[in-house]
Scaffold this motif. Structure first.
Motif, PDB file in Angstrom:
ATOM      1  N   GLY A 109       1.029  -0.949   0.179  1.00 50.54           N
ATOM      2  CA  GLY A 109      -0.365   0.132  -0.218  1.00 50.54           C
ATOM      3  C   GLY A 109       0.577   1.324   0.095  1.00 50.54           C
ATOM      4  N   ALA A 110       0.328   2.552  -0.260  1.00 49.82           N
ATOM      5  CA  ALA A 110       0.758   3.942  -1.114  1.00 49.82           C
ATOM      6  C   ALA A 110      -0.142   4.455  -1.003  1.00 49.82           C
ATOM      7  N   VAL A 111       0.255   5.585  -0.980  1.00 48.02           N
ATOM      8  CA  VAL A 111      -0.695   7.274  -1.226  1.00 48.02           C
ATOM      9  C   VAL A 111      -0.399   7.686  -1.850  1.00 48.02           C
ATOM     10  N   ASN A 112      -0.869   8.565  -3.081  1.00 49.64           N
ATOM     11  CA  ASN A 112      -0.709   9.471  -4.237  1.00 49.64           C
ATOM     12  C   ASN A 112      -0.790  10.828  -3.319  1.00 49.64           C
ATOM     13  N   TRP A 122       4.148   8.269  -1.467  1.00 49.01           N
ATOM     14  CA  TRP A 122       4.680   8.043  -0.336  1.00 49.01           C
ATOM     15  C   TRP A 122       3.602   6.484   0.401  1.00 49.01           C
ATOM     16  N   ASP A 123       5.227   6.546   1.894  1.00 44.94           N
ATOM     17  CA  ASP A 123       4.275   5.552   3.040  1.00 44.94           C
ATOM     18  C   ASP A 123       2.697   5.294   2.431  1.00 44.94           C
ATOM     19  N   GLY A 124       2.293   4.151   2.602  1.00 48.44           N
ATOM     20  CA  GLY A 124       1.206   4.129   3.049  1.00 48.44           C
ATOM     21  C   GLY A 124       0.677   4.460   3.878  1.00 48.44           C
ATOM     22  N   GLY A 125       1.461   4.418   5.486  1.00 50.14           N
ATOM     23  CA  GLY A 125       1.085   4.649   7.139  1.00 50.14           C
ATOM     24  C   GLY A 125       0.357   6.037   7.076  1.00 50.14           C
ATOM     25  N   VAL A 126       0.579   6.976   6.194  1.00 49.42           N
ATOM     26  CA  VAL A 126       0.247   8.420   6.497  1.00 49.42           C
ATOM     27  C   VAL A 126      -1.779   8.345   6.086  1.00 49.42           C
ATOM     28  N   VAL A 127      -2.000   7.549   5.516  1.00 47.26           N
ATOM     29  CA  VAL A 127      -2.913   6.532   5.241  1.00 47.26           C
ATOM     30  C   VAL A 127      -3.821   5.742   6.504  1.00 47.26           C
TER      31      VAL A 127
END
Length: 401
Positions: A181-184, A226-231
């Motif tokens: 998982g990642a964040v656009n 970015w890192d999926g952990g942001v969300v």
């Protein structure tokens, strides 16, 4: 595609109860930086028991562990994980910190805290071998951009992944399923890169671990991530909800605990804030999924009462897409803090601490597998079961749904 599939062959392992109907054995890996060695220990225990997953999903350090596992043959996965962690837990330039002969648990608390803070300071100032390096204060005239807007450069990580991971194996359609998982950064949307839909490259795994502002966004096909952990720091819901749903045994390995003591000073506040933020409400997800699966099974049973002459009705076909009688068993393991750990525990990459994390994971999965009844298939009356395993007294809780 049918939301619930019977086409998948049953998972074969002598470690599972006789007569089980599991089609998927999934390993779900949360993000947590240096704590990820705990997940490697858990995997070693699973591998020793003959429980090689056929689906691995991860975020951040969990994605990097997933790459090592999926990108190597079963006989070499533990060896490669060891090589990966031994590589990134070395300082990049200066010699490692001299360590005494005692285990960490035998050290006085004050000495252990001093050593932990020293190793964390080294990571901040020096970076970690084969992982990340501090950016120089001057760029040599290179214009700023999203791939340089960070404190550290993660170019060494790409070389490490390319040396330890066979990406042809990861992208083999007949091999293990892999999801990270990642964040656009532009849209703010959470995405999963999945080898059933696209070819995965080192950049996909690096993007999942690109936690700002420490690490730069990673470009993939013209977009930056970015890192999926942001969300959200756990891919559990993705594994449980993505069709086609199958009878599943899921090992969820978390590195942050939602439960903890009330902080009494600012360092404890910083630690507690991280625990709450990155634990990502794993228990909330399992409770919600248990309720949803009860409703899906009820719908499936109601559909059996509908006359066959009505099966072409659009409403019946819509209901068929939602109905499901799949059974889910989630084994939940959570890394437990040690008394001397601080708010820097996720970037304290000292080799001695890494080995302690690894040993903790190996011990926890060992205690779990000492209870083979926890691996039993759920019943139709309780189609979703979780087992929460805690190191403190190894308290076992079972929740049906």
């Amino acid at each position: 595609m049918d939301a619930c599939s019977d086409g998948e062959r049953y998972y074969d392992s002598p470690a599972l109860p006789a007569g089980h109907s599991y089609q998927t054995v999934a390993l779900v890996l949360q993000g947590g930086g240096a704590l990820g060695a705990y997940q490697a220990g858990v995997f070693e225990g699973l591998a020793a028991a003959g429980l090689q997953p056929n689906w691995v999903a991860g975020i951040s350090i969990g994605a990097l562990n997933a790459a090592i596992i999926a990108g190597n043959p079963p006989s070499r996965r533990v060896e490669r994980l060891q090589e990966f962690w031994q590589t990134i837990c070395r300082p990049p330039f200066f010699p490692p910190t001299p360590l005494g002969p005692l285990d960490v648990k035998d050290w006085p608390a004050s000495l252990a805290e001093l050593m932990n803070s020293w190793e964390a300071w080294r990571a901040v100032t020096e970076g970690q071998n084969g992982f990340f390096l501090p950016r120089p204060p001057f760029t040599g005239g290179r214009p700023p951009g999203p791939d340089t807007a960070s404190y550290y450069d993660t170019a060494p990580l790409k070389a490490t992944l390319e040396s330890l991971v066979d990406f042809e194996r990861i992208n083999d359609p007949g091999a293990m399923r892999v999801s990270v998982g990642a964040v656009n950064v532009r849209t703010g949307n959470f995405v999963y890169f999945d080898n059933t839909r696209e070819r995965l490259r080192p950049e996909h795994f690096m993007a999942s671990g690109a936690l700002p502002p420490g690490f730069p966004a990673v470009e993939i096909d013209g977009e930056f991530y970015w890192d999926g952990g942001v969300v959200s720091n756990t891919p559990l819901q993705y594994v449980l909800a993505t069709p086609p749903r199958r009878h599943s045994l899921v090992f969820q390995v978390d590195l942050w605990s939602a439960r903890g003591d009330l902080p009494a000073d600012l360092p404890e506040v910083m630690l507690r804030q991280k625990d709450i933020q990155y634990s990502s409400r794993t228990r909330t997800i399992t409770d919600a999924m248990a309720h949803m699966q009860r409703q899906r099974r009820l719908l499936r049973e109601l559909m059996e009462l509908v006359p066959e002459t009505e099966h072409r009705n659009p409403w019946y076909r819509r209901a068929a897409e939602e109905a499901c009688d799949r059974l889910f068993n989630v084994i939940h393991l959570i890394y437990r803090d040690k008394a001397c750990e601080g708010h820097y525990k996720d970037y304290q990459f000292g080799a001695l601490t890494m080995r302690e994390h690894w040993k903790s994971g190996l011990a926890d999965i060992g205690h779990t597998l000492d209870h083979p009844e926890w691996l039993e298939m759920p019943t139709p009356e309780q189609p979703f079961v979780t087992h929460d395993v805690h190191r403190a007294g190894l308290r076992h809780e079972e929740h049906g749904g």
